[in-house]
Scaffold this motif. Structure first.
Motif, PDB file in Angstrom:
ATOM      1  N   ARG A 295     -12.243  33.226  25.679  1.00  0.00           N
ATOM      2  CA  ARG A 295     -13.086  34.365  24.883  1.00  0.00           C
ATOM      3  C   ARG A 295     -14.269  33.886  26.110  1.00  0.00           C
ATOM      4  NH1 ARG A 295     -11.941  33.370  19.967  1.00  0.00           N
ATOM      5  NH2 ARG A 295     -11.780  35.259  18.635  1.00  0.00           N
ATOM      6  N   SER A 343     -17.110  33.900  19.038  1.00  0.00           N
ATOM      7  CA  SER A 343     -17.772  33.776  19.835  1.00  0.00           C
ATOM      8  C   SER A 343     -17.349  35.509  19.915  1.00  0.00           C
ATOM      9  CB  SER A 343     -18.109  33.671  20.840  1.00  0.00           C
ATOM     10  OG  SER A 343     -17.252  33.202  21.575  1.00  0.00           O
ATOM     11  N   ASN A 346     -18.523  39.587  23.352  1.00  0.00           N
ATOM     12  CA  ASN A 346     -17.604  39.997  24.219  1.00  0.00           C
ATOM     13  C   ASN A 346     -18.151  39.762  25.947  1.00  0.00           C
ATOM     14  OD1 ASN A 346     -15.553  40.387  22.760  1.00  0.00           O
ATOM     15  ND2 ASN A 346     -15.770  42.795  22.628  1.00  0.00           N
ATOM     16  N   PRO A 390     -10.109  44.025  19.615  1.00  0.00           N
ATOM     17  CA  PRO A 390     -10.776  42.378  19.621  1.00  0.00           C
ATOM     18  C   PRO A 390     -10.938  42.537  20.604  1.00  0.00           C
ATOM     19  CG  PRO A 390      -8.823  41.261  19.309  1.00  0.00           C
ATOM     20  CD  PRO A 390      -8.680  43.104  18.339  1.00  0.00           C
ATOM     21  N   PRO A 392     -11.147  40.776  23.788  1.00  0.00           N
ATOM     22  CA  PRO A 392     -10.595  39.658  24.513  1.00  0.00           C
ATOM     23  C   PRO A 392      -8.816  39.778  23.924  1.00  0.00           C
ATOM     24  CG  PRO A 392     -11.491  38.441  22.841  1.00  0.00           C
ATOM     25  CD  PRO A 392     -12.268  39.486  22.888  1.00  0.00           C
ATOM     26  N   TRP A 431      -6.164  48.574   7.437  1.00  0.00           N
ATOM     27  CA  TRP A 431      -7.753  48.450   8.424  1.00  0.00           C
ATOM     28  C   TRP A 431      -7.363  48.225   9.344  1.00  0.00           C
ATOM     29  CZ3 TRP A 431     -11.533  45.087  10.378  1.00  0.00           C
ATOM     30  CH2 TRP A 431     -12.734  45.847  10.877  1.00  0.00           C
ATOM     31  N   THR A 507      -9.413  33.898   8.688  1.00  0.00           N
ATOM     32  CA  THR A 507      -9.983  34.961   9.926  1.00  0.00           C
ATOM     33  C   THR A 507      -8.361  35.654   9.909  1.00  0.00           C
ATOM     34  OG1 THR A 507      -9.986  34.292  11.337  1.00  0.00           O
ATOM     35  CG2 THR A 507     -12.221  33.182  10.515  1.00  0.00           C
ATOM     36  N   ILE A 508      -9.124  37.384   9.993  1.00  0.00           N
ATOM     37  CA  ILE A 508      -8.308  38.157  10.732  1.00  0.00           C
ATOM     38  C   ILE A 508      -7.600  37.886  12.049  1.00  0.00           C
ATOM     39  CG2 ILE A 508      -8.104  40.371  11.663  1.00  0.00           C
ATOM     40  CD1 ILE A 508     -10.355  41.127   9.707  1.00  0.00           C
ATOM     41  N   GLU A 509      -7.990  37.686  12.816  1.00  0.00           N
ATOM     42  CA  GLU A 509      -7.446  36.969  14.180  1.00  0.00           C
ATOM     43  C   GLU A 509      -7.079  36.155  13.330  1.00  0.00           C
ATOM     44  OE1 GLU A 509      -6.319  38.850  16.111  1.00  0.00           O
ATOM     45  OE2 GLU A 509      -7.630  41.267  16.241  1.00  0.00           O
TER      46      GLU A 509
HETATM   47  P1  XMP Z   1     -11.887  37.152  12.537  1.00  0.00           P
HETATM   48  O1  XMP Z   1     -10.608  36.784  13.345  1.00  0.00           O
HETATM   49  O2  XMP Z   1     -13.632  36.664  13.003  1.00  0.00           O
HETATM   50  O3  XMP Z   1     -12.283  38.918  12.882  1.00  0.00           O
HETATM   51  O4  XMP Z   1     -12.022  37.792  10.963  1.00  0.00           O
HETATM   52  C1  XMP Z   1     -13.257  40.155  12.504  1.00  0.00           C
HETATM   53  C2  XMP Z   1     -12.956  41.432  13.227  1.00  0.00           C
HETATM   54  O5  XMP Z   1     -13.948  40.934  14.600  1.00  0.00           O
HETATM   55  C3  XMP Z   1     -12.520  41.535  15.810  1.00  0.00           C
HETATM   56  N1  XMP Z   1     -12.523  39.766  16.301  1.00  0.00           N
HETATM   57  C4  XMP Z   1     -13.177  40.206  17.493  1.00  0.00           C
HETATM   58  N2  XMP Z   1     -13.304  41.203  18.111  1.00  0.00           N
HETATM   59  N3  XMP Z   1     -14.120  40.273  20.252  1.00  0.00           N
HETATM   60  C5  XMP Z   1     -14.186  41.077  19.930  1.00  0.00           C
HETATM   61  O6  XMP Z   1     -14.753  42.253  20.522  1.00  0.00           O
HETATM   62  C6  XMP Z   1     -14.073  39.015  19.919  1.00  0.00           C
HETATM   63  O7  XMP Z   1     -13.861  37.581  20.444  1.00  0.00           O
HETATM   64  C7  XMP Z   1     -12.907  39.046  18.581  1.00  0.00           C
HETATM   65  N4  XMP Z   1     -13.215  38.230  17.852  1.00  0.00           N
HETATM   66  C8  XMP Z   1     -12.484  38.776  16.543  1.00  0.00           C
HETATM   67  C9  XMP Z   1     -11.612  41.009  15.031  1.00  0.00           C
HETATM   68  O8  XMP Z   1     -10.248  41.476  15.342  1.00  0.00           O
HETATM   69  C10 XMP Z   1     -11.736  41.360  13.429  1.00  0.00           C
HETATM   70  O9  XMP Z   1     -11.603  43.313  13.576  1.00  0.00           O
END
Ligand code: XMP
Length: 511
Positions: A295, A343, A346, A390, A392, A431, A507-509
């Motif tokens: 990131r 984090s 971005n 996201p 990244p 979603w 988490t989602i990612e």
């Molecule tokens: P996670 O993985 O944290 O993701 O459950 C929640 C939402 O955030 C997005 N995501 C990011 N978006 N920079 C972004 O702009 C990032 O580093 C990043 N990491 C996760 C993810 O796609 C989901 O919609």
């Protein structure tokens, strides 16, 4: 507008959204940061809280700042706090006061409860309960288990009325919740229902024109997503050709996305420069496998590329960003200052590095409102309804280090998945969806041959804001079709799995 004082409830944002659905503008502020009441503030609402008013660490709002000065509605903790403050009694409740209940008695069917019928279903969620209401107040409604479901100030007790309810009108399970909020906002507080996408566009365009000098130019980084695109369209409406947009190809986008999105933007009349910086990003990522380091490397490269390209332009005074309301609400939390799980910022360092002023036209909008504003401006559905992606990009969907070959492999598998979602009419029902390239090889058999190739995971989630998510129950036939299409068409992948984890604790990612 309406002020919502936040005491850390998970429902606070929902209160704000529900009110805005009534076309009344609402803003969330921490319970201890009530601004001076000016003319624009028509009413004050107190939210629920994970705290108990009986705890030592209970949160204490300065009631004297607004009680009697504006109509007040206390919800849950707010209602309990007001009861205790004025000499009522709040105790730990012996029965479970959680879930659906019905207003068995409405003692006063005017004011807050005008038009609501006995039996109306409400949603309870509290561990404390009000046992006695203060003298200045009278009982308004009860359920079978909760005598003080709602109470309000007696006529004349304060200059303006105070209403308190222990159930949650903002939750959909409170079937007449919207009606009750409307009674409070419109009939009692005199709010006007004029907060609409059209009025937002009109007012924002005017405000942008007033703020941005006639010679000034604005620069905006498009990401292909809804937020930056809607922000760009608003600025375009306001200052036309003086908006300059960059769309950077970081080599981590979906298959053919750069070309397609760029074309779409040009079709919208935006002044966009497409910048191919793939190799710079790949170079910065070479050999890096830690997710946070990836990131950071991407963020830094982005800033470098952006800054370098910006220097080619003159008279740029502002950097525009698609920041939305959930990113700027100052949160009140039982856990103290929040820890960084991932984090997501971005390009946090960009404005400082470039010495530009910031303009954020979507700063006060929720995601669904951003979409409605986009539609209002005539933006195409395929852009408005795009899944979040996201910053990244695929770098956090390739576990381990990044190479252009791995990106190409993942892009192929992912394109099959996403296209099939669209073909089967499922894209708009989830979603967010994406494919993850796993750092795993496994044995397979194709024809008479043994294979030893990589595996991908498919992810699809349902969520409202990405904070919590459930895995989507996609039909087996659909998953079967995607799996066989990927394995048959993408050389190098011989196994497909489906991710059935909820957030939290996953988490989602994957990174
Ligand atoms: P996670 O993985 O944290 O993701 O459950 C929640 C939402 O955030 C997005 N995501 C990011 N978006 N920079 C972004 O702009 C990032 O580093 C990043 N990491 C996760 C993810 O796609 C989901 O919609």
């Amino acid at each position: 507008k309406v002020l919502i004082l936040d005491f850390g409830s998970q429902y606070t944002q929902l209160i704000a959204r529900r009110i805005r659905e009534l076309n009344v503008y609402s803003e969330i502020v921490p319970y201890n940061k009530v601004p001076e009441l000016d003319e624009s503030i028509k009413a004050v609402i107190l939210s629920g809280s994970p705290f108990s008013v009986r705890e030592e660490r209970a949160l204490h709002p300065e009631l004297e700042k607004f009680i009697g000065k504006r109509p007040v509605l206390g919800i849950c903790y707010g209602a309990q706090y007001i009861a205790q403050h004025f000499g009522g009694r709040v105790e730990r409740s012996e029965t479970r006061e959680y879930g659906k209940a019905n207003l068995g008695k409405i003692h006063k069917s005017e004011g807050l409860f005008a038009g609501l019928e006995v039996g109306s279903q409400v949603w309870m969620s509290h561990g404390d309960t009000i046992k006695a209401i203060p003298e200045e107040f009278e009982l308004l409604a009860s359920t079978a288990d909760v005598e003080v479901a709602a109470y309000g100030s007696k006529p004349g007790a304060f200059d303006l009325p105070v209403y308190c309810i222990q159930f949650h009108p903002e939750v959909y399970h409170s079937l007449d919740g919207k009606e009750l909020l409307r009674n409070f906002l419109v009939d009692i507080a005199g709010c006007k229902c004029s907060w609409t996408p059209a009025s937002f566009v009109g007012e924002t365009v005017q405000a942008l024109q007033a703020k941005i000098g006639e010679e000034d130019r604005v620069l905006l980084g498009l990401s292909g997503g809804v937020d930056s695109s809607v922000a760009a369209m608003l600025l375009h409406k306001a200052i036309g050709e003086r908006l300059f947009c960059f769309f950077i190809d970081n080599g981590l986008l979906r298959q053919d996305e750069f070309e397609q999105v760029l074309k779409g933007y040009e079709g919208m009349g935006l002044n966009v420069t497409g910048i191919d910086a793939k190799n710079e990003f790949y170079a910065a990522l070479a050999g890096v496998s830690d997710p946070e380091k990836k990131r950071k490397a991407i963020g830094k490269t982005f800033i470098d590329v952006f800054d370098r390209e910006a220097k080619k332009l003159t008279n740029i005074k502002y950097l525009a960003q698609g920041t939305i309301y959930p990113d700027v609400i100052e949160s009140v939390s039982v856990h103290g200052p929040s820890v960084t799980i991932k984090s997501h910022h971005n390009v946090g360092g960009l404005p400082a590095k470039m010495g530009l002023k910031i303009v954020e036209p979507l700063r006060f909008l929720f995601k669904d409102e951003v979409r409605r504003v986009g539609t209002e401006m005539g933006m195409a559905d395929h852009l408005i309804k795009r899944h979040p992606f996201p910053g990244p990009g695929l770098a956090i969907r390739i576990l381990g280090d990044i190479t252009p070959e791995k990106v190409a492999l993942l892009q192929k598998a992912d394109a099959i998945y996403i296209n099939k979602l669209r073909e089967h009419g499922l894209y708009d029902q989830v979603w967010q969806a994406g494919t993850i390239l796993l750092p795993v090889q496994s044995v397979g058999v194709m024809g008479d041959e043994r294979t030893y190739e990589q595996a991908v995971a498919l992810r699809a989630v349902n969520s409202t804001d990405g904070m919590t998510a459930e895995w989507s129950h996609l039909p087996y036939e659909f998953l079967a079709a995607v799996s066989s299409s990927i394995i048959n068409n993408v050389k190098g992948i011989n196994r497909v799995v489906y991710d059935i984890s909820t957030k939290p604790p996953a988490t989602i990612e994957w990174e």
